[in-house]
Enzyme design. Sequence first.
Site: not given
Length: 402
Positions: A39, A72-74
């Site tokens: 990530r 960048v979403s959770a």
Amino acid sequence: MPNLLGDSQQLRRTMVDQLRELNAIRTDQVEQAFLAVLREHFAPGEPLEKVYGAETAVITKRDEHGNAVSSVSAPRIQAFMLEQAQPRPGSRCLEIGSGGYNAALLREMVGPSGLVVTLDIDEDITDRARRCLEAAGYTDVKVVCRDGEFGAPEFAPFDLIIVTAGAWDIPPAWIDQLTDGGRLIVPIRVRGLTRSVVFERHGDHLRSLSAEVCGFVKMQGAGAHEESLVLLRGKEAALRFDEQLPDGAEALAGVLGQPPVESWSEVTVGLAEPFDSLYLWLATVLPGFCLVSVDPSLDSGVVTPANKMACPAMVDGGSFAYLTLCMISDDPKMFVFGAKGHGLAADTLVKQIVHEVTVWNQRHRNGPAPVFTAYPASTPDDRLPDGLVVDKRHARITVSWP
């Protein structure tokens, strides 16, 4: 010097364990994808502890007012959407709203025989996504700069379309470019409430398989839609209408100057117990439905909704009422639902809200979830299921309770 690779591996493992505990990751396929994709490639320069926070989104672009327009979403949100989507090896996937990381997760799940196209309206965002994907080794993901309203017909048909921006409508391209029986996962806004809905295509319409509470940055471009506001006591509180303002809305301006009216149910809720299905139930049955929110910096305690960020409310002419909670004195972890209102019709409105809270508790609190459908805007009423019908520009969305 810290071992960044080792730190990343350990934090990734910890994140996945947390996502399992949160029931966001439910299958080995999604777990393996989260373990495989680094990530940090999609959030360069951010602390690894933040990058791998299960509930932490990483903002990648803001507008001139400081509002997030891309992120960048959770991981929790991305995980449950992938569980909803259930991509398979060989699936052809379109992602609308690009950050890169979710496309990499999809690429891991569909394998070399599949296709992943990620699309965004903003060239800054697609350029960034392309760089991040290349750095992470996912060079075969197709990155397209285009308004998501129109999809990616040159790569269609798709078995799966995932929309990672909050949508108000379902444009024809999303249905037309989906295989029959294919899935559309979209955070759709209905009467101001957003649910990540898994739709399955059946000919010219979509029918839901599941829905989860979520929150995303709003869709831009042709699909953008802004809510309408009525401000109360300056800007202390706002009534938020997802479609146009009701007739006579100007009469609400001074309504908080009138004495409050209260009514209480016998329905209770625990401190940490979710009740999001109540919000959706009220949205489907209350006429004049809207959401009330309170500005924390201006809060004088006059308006006390169950949730000050966004709480179900209803209006009738110059009167309004909203859902509220009160602590039960002999048990500080239990609350009772009620309603408060202002205006000449407040007594009627608060009783109506309390009645519907009682109906929800008896029929729907522990029952099956409602079913969402989406039909073309030209569909006649007699083809639609029973339930709430919300007319959008392109689609007629229905919400039907078993």
